[in-house]
Design a protein around this motif. Sequence first.
Motif, PDB file in Angstrom:
ATOM      1  N   UNK A 586       0.794  -1.226   0.000  1.00 43.67           N
ATOM      2  CA  UNK A 586       0.000   0.000   0.000  1.00 43.67           C
ATOM      3  C   UNK A 586       0.825   1.275   0.000  1.00 43.67           C
ATOM      4  N   UNK A 587       2.115   1.192   0.273  1.00 43.23           N
ATOM      5  CA  UNK A 587       2.960   2.385   0.360  1.00 43.23           C
ATOM      6  C   UNK A 587       4.001   2.358  -0.756  1.00 43.23           C
ATOM      7  N   UNK A 588       4.062   3.448  -1.505  1.00 47.90           N
ATOM      8  CA  UNK A 588       4.947   3.507  -2.676  1.00 47.90           C
ATOM      9  C   UNK A 588       5.638   4.864  -2.752  1.00 47.90           C
ATOM     10  N   UNK A 589       6.913   4.847  -3.101  1.00 47.55           N
ATOM     11  CA  UNK A 589       7.640   6.067  -3.455  1.00 47.55           C
ATOM     12  C   UNK A 589       7.819   6.045  -4.970  1.00 47.55           C
ATOM     13  N   UNK A 590       7.175   7.007  -5.654  1.00 47.21           N
ATOM     14  CA  UNK A 590       7.212   7.071  -7.119  1.00 47.21           C
ATOM     15  C   UNK A 590       8.074   8.257  -7.553  1.00 47.21           C
ATOM     16  N   UNK A 591       8.959   8.030  -8.521  1.00 51.29           N
ATOM     17  CA  UNK A 591       9.827   9.096  -9.017  1.00 51.29           C
ATOM     18  C   UNK A 591       9.761   9.140 -10.538  1.00 51.29           C
ATOM     19  N   UNK A 592      10.062  10.309 -11.085  1.00 52.74           N
ATOM     20  CA  UNK A 592      10.093  10.468 -12.543  1.00 52.74           C
ATOM     21  C   UNK A 592      11.151  11.483 -12.934  1.00 52.74           C
ATOM     22  N   UNK A 593      11.858  11.197 -14.027  1.00 55.37           N
ATOM     23  CA  UNK A 593      12.751  12.151 -14.679  1.00 55.37           C
ATOM     24  C   UNK A 593      12.313  12.265 -16.137  1.00 55.37           C
ATOM     25  N   UNK A 594      12.124  13.509 -16.587  1.00 50.64           N
ATOM     26  CA  UNK A 594      11.676  13.728 -17.970  1.00 50.64           C
ATOM     27  C   UNK A 594      12.592  14.742 -18.640  1.00 50.64           C
ATOM     28  N   UNK A 658       7.192  11.379  -5.327  1.00 53.00           N
ATOM     29  CA  UNK A 658       5.889  11.369  -4.659  1.00 53.00           C
ATOM     30  C   UNK A 658       5.787  10.143  -3.759  1.00 53.00           C
ATOM     31  N   UNK A 659       5.386  10.362  -2.518  1.00 57.23           N
ATOM     32  CA  UNK A 659       5.149   9.266  -1.568  1.00 57.23           C
ATOM     33  C   UNK A 659       3.643   9.039  -1.491  1.00 57.23           C
ATOM     34  N   UNK A 660       3.186   7.834  -1.851  1.00 56.16           N
ATOM     35  CA  UNK A 660       1.767   7.504  -1.900  1.00 56.16           C
ATOM     36  C   UNK A 660       1.417   6.532  -0.785  1.00 56.16           C
ATOM     37  N   UNK A 661       0.318   6.807  -0.091  1.00 59.75           N
ATOM     38  CA  UNK A 661      -0.054   6.008   1.065  1.00 59.75           C
ATOM     39  C   UNK A 661      -1.574   5.999   1.202  1.00 59.75           C
ATOM     40  N   UNK A 662      -2.132   5.000   1.896  1.00 60.85           N
ATOM     41  CA  UNK A 662      -3.587   4.921   2.054  1.00 60.85           C
ATOM     42  C   UNK A 662      -4.073   5.843   3.180  1.00 60.85           C
ATOM     43  N   UNK A 663      -5.287   6.323   3.039  1.00 58.04           N
ATOM     44  CA  UNK A 663      -5.937   7.089   4.103  1.00 58.04           C
ATOM     45  C   UNK A 663      -7.106   6.278   4.654  1.00 58.04           C
ATOM     46  N   UNK A 664      -8.241   6.319   3.975  1.00 58.96           N
ATOM     47  CA  UNK A 664      -9.415   5.565   4.399  1.00 58.96           C
ATOM     48  C   UNK A 664     -10.050   4.935   3.171  1.00 58.96           C
ATOM     49  N   UNK A 666     -11.050   3.817  -0.181  1.00 58.46           N
ATOM     50  CA  UNK A 666     -10.526   4.128  -1.516  1.00 58.46           C
ATOM     51  C   UNK A 666      -9.840   5.487  -1.566  1.00 58.46           C
ATOM     52  N   UNK A 667      -9.783   6.185  -0.442  1.00 56.17           N
ATOM     53  CA  UNK A 667      -9.129   7.501  -0.415  1.00 56.17           C
ATOM     54  C   UNK A 667      -7.643   7.320  -0.105  1.00 56.17           C
ATOM     55  N   UNK A 668      -6.789   7.772  -1.038  1.00 55.92           N
ATOM     56  CA  UNK A 668      -5.345   7.670  -0.881  1.00 55.92           C
ATOM     57  C   UNK A 668      -4.756   9.067  -0.696  1.00 55.92           C
ATOM     58  N   UNK A 709      -6.463  11.305  -3.396  1.00 63.90           N
ATOM     59  CA  UNK A 709      -6.891  10.623  -4.619  1.00 63.90           C
ATOM     60  C   UNK A 709      -7.982   9.618  -4.293  1.00 63.90           C
ATOM     61  N   UNK A 710      -9.044   9.659  -5.049  1.00 60.43           N
ATOM     62  CA  UNK A 710     -10.089   8.647  -4.951  1.00 60.43           C
ATOM     63  C   UNK A 710      -9.744   7.576  -5.971  1.00 60.43           C
ATOM     64  N   UNK A 711      -9.268   6.441  -5.480  1.00 64.31           N
ATOM     65  CA  UNK A 711      -8.735   5.385  -6.337  1.00 64.31           C
ATOM     66  C   UNK A 711      -9.632   4.159  -6.247  1.00 64.31           C
ATOM     67  N   UNK A 712     -10.410   3.949  -7.310  1.00 58.35           N
ATOM     68  CA  UNK A 712     -11.284   2.768  -7.341  1.00 58.35           C
ATOM     69  C   UNK A 712     -10.805   1.805  -8.432  1.00 58.35           C
ATOM     70  N   UNK A 713      -9.494   1.510  -8.392  1.00 57.63           N
ATOM     71  CA  UNK A 713      -8.817   0.552  -9.264  1.00 57.63           C
ATOM     72  C   UNK A 713      -8.759   1.028 -10.712  1.00 57.63           C
ATOM     73  N   UNK A 714      -9.890   1.068 -11.413  1.00 56.87           N
ATOM     74  CA  UNK A 714      -9.875   1.397 -12.839  1.00 56.87           C
ATOM     75  C   UNK A 714     -10.100   2.884 -13.093  1.00 56.87           C
TER      76      UNK A 714
END
Length: 762
Positions: A586-594, A658-664, A666-668, A709-714
Amino acid sequence: MKIKSKEIFIFCLLFVLSEACSVKKFIPEDEYLYTGADLELKSEESIQDFKDLKSELEGLMRPEPNNKVLGMYFGLWTHYKGSKEKPGFINRFLKRKFGEEPVYFSEVDPATTEELMVNRLENNGFFYSVASSDVDRDGKFASVAYKVEVSKPYLLRDISVDRDSLEVDKEIIKLMEETILKKGVRFNLSELKSERERIDEELKKIGYYNFNPNYLIFEADTNINEQREFDLFLRFRSDTPSSGIIPYTVNNIRVFPNYSVSEEEDKIDTVTIEGKDFIQGVEVFKPKLLEQYILLEKGERYSPEKSRLTSNRLTSIGNYRFVNLRYEELSDSVTKGNLDADIYLSPMNKRSVRVELQGVSKSNNFAGPALNLIYRNRNLFHGGETMNLTAKFAYENQIAGGQLSGLNSIELGLKADLIFPRVVFFLPIKEKFSYSVPKTKMSLGTEYQNRGGLYRLNTFSANYGYYWNANRFVYHEINPISLNLVNLSRTSPEFDEILDNNPFLRRSFEQQFIAGINYTFNYNKLSDRFRTHGIFVGTTLDLAGNGLNLAKSVTGGEPGTFIGLNFAQYSRADVDVRYYLRLNEKHTIATRLFGGAGLPYGNSESLPFVKQFFSGGPNSVRAFRIRGLGPGTYRPEQIDLGSFFDQAGDVRLEGNIEYRFPLVSVLKGALFMDAGNVWLINENEALPGGKFTSNWWNEMAVGAGFGARIDIEFFVIRFDLATPLRVPYLPENERWGNTFEFGSKSWRRENLIFNFAIGYPF
């Protein structure tokens, strides 16, 4: 030592919380609360994987005790409080969200755990090890201390295969040359199991259809000497069936291109192509074309890899709802090993109409409703071709635009796509891609756009190209013909004034014909959510005008024009690298270089407007409004419609974390930091400070913020709030820093940037 009042307050607070959350009074009289176990591992010799072995044994110490937070059993306390006769709303809520069932010592069986540890050690080659345990009871609490004495391990001296008379024996002997079971390795039961599975997998690759790893047995002889060595013997079980140890050959291949229970048998006809029988009534799919997707060959050994790839290729045509490949053993298979392959293909509905009502959020901060009407005709010419007709109506308005006003857009579009599930070229090409089928796509489209009363744009496009998946992770797309004809049909006096103030911008709109070639490559390992390290590398190369320029130089005529229109001449490329570190599920550190750059040359002084880069907005540096950055250190005198078109460039560099984590539910949540900017290749007097120089790193914008983020999979709806940390258009010694005056309304208006978007930024 002087103790501060703040430290006394914290100590008192922790003391009160510990007393409030005490669970001792809730423990039944005849029970002890289990607080966990410790393990002491002793060995007379050093163990190579000591930490892994200890971790494996610790995993056997069941059950897990209740969790503690700051020394308190908070989850257990909420369970007890919420289990009272009249717990009240708050206690019921706390129990539902945080409660843990109590783990009592009566559930612990130290003797069984000792047996499991000794057994696990034996499975790892440490025979005759000894385990013991002591129970420590303290008031209403109990714990266990395990002690394990690890014996000297048994090491492999020799390995042999029991027989060598049959073909399968010779194949196994050959495979054992690559075994991981080498002289001196420690006895390991799991490695023996893995070796049997490896042999099974390799034998199936060469035709052993009915082989099973359970047919093999490893026998160990540990009584050969006193140096704790052992010999391994690999043999077959006595009850191994003869059909399991012979190779199989594919005999007949039957294909049913229109399989259904309703098909009339008396009208079915058979056509044989390259040794494959195609059985259908009315010709639904041309056998000569369908045969190219089937990798099986009559007379060849059975191959699970070819079977899987054949199913994948037939599925990727896009015309079949079900693809079912079945093998049937013939009556003489016990002695000869023959299989018939039957391929059942169930087509989708030939025609379909779909209506889509969408909420569109674009990277340029325009959002609004869109209506798509899509007509699809599958298997158009009985070769798996698909024709799509799409009609579109969209209304968009720029959100979070600050002082910008009047930026809205109405779009009408009509597009036709014709997709061939094979390579279509003026010379016959038989594709060699075993993983998937390359597809040829031809497109024609037209679009009308009315941008906020500023201008009307008519676009006509034509594309011809190919796309395919080289494997599960790699995607290629190449369009050798890519044409765009842009006609700026009407402009308002306000927009004319914007163009007059910026000759570069005028030229970018005047270049109305774009003809070239583009290529896209993607390497994507982000989709697997259970992968700890995910990576994505994408690159696009876009070349325009070179072919037309060469043709003009040969045929003559007015330079820089085609059919009376100026054509753009440029090279453009970008690279997008993303890396995900998944700390857990459930916890992710996402990075990007463009990084991206476009170079206008020849008869072009600037890139076409639609090919330029911009920075800022929901998918870029979120602390700045859309097109609110650059180029370079340029800052418009006022934020208006003119600045919207001015703040673009030929070069873009950007980095995000970006550090992504769950709240409640489907709310991330997310915490993020972005940095980036755009620059010009050529000097533009209308945009001072915009040219790319060696000092580019000192002109980067930096921002940070948090999001929900409201994340409902699709489907993902994203809200991000960010503020600048570094502003590149300020004087050099004033670029870093932010006053963070959250109580000031004017500060919030200028420094808190709200972003709304669909989907994740990267």
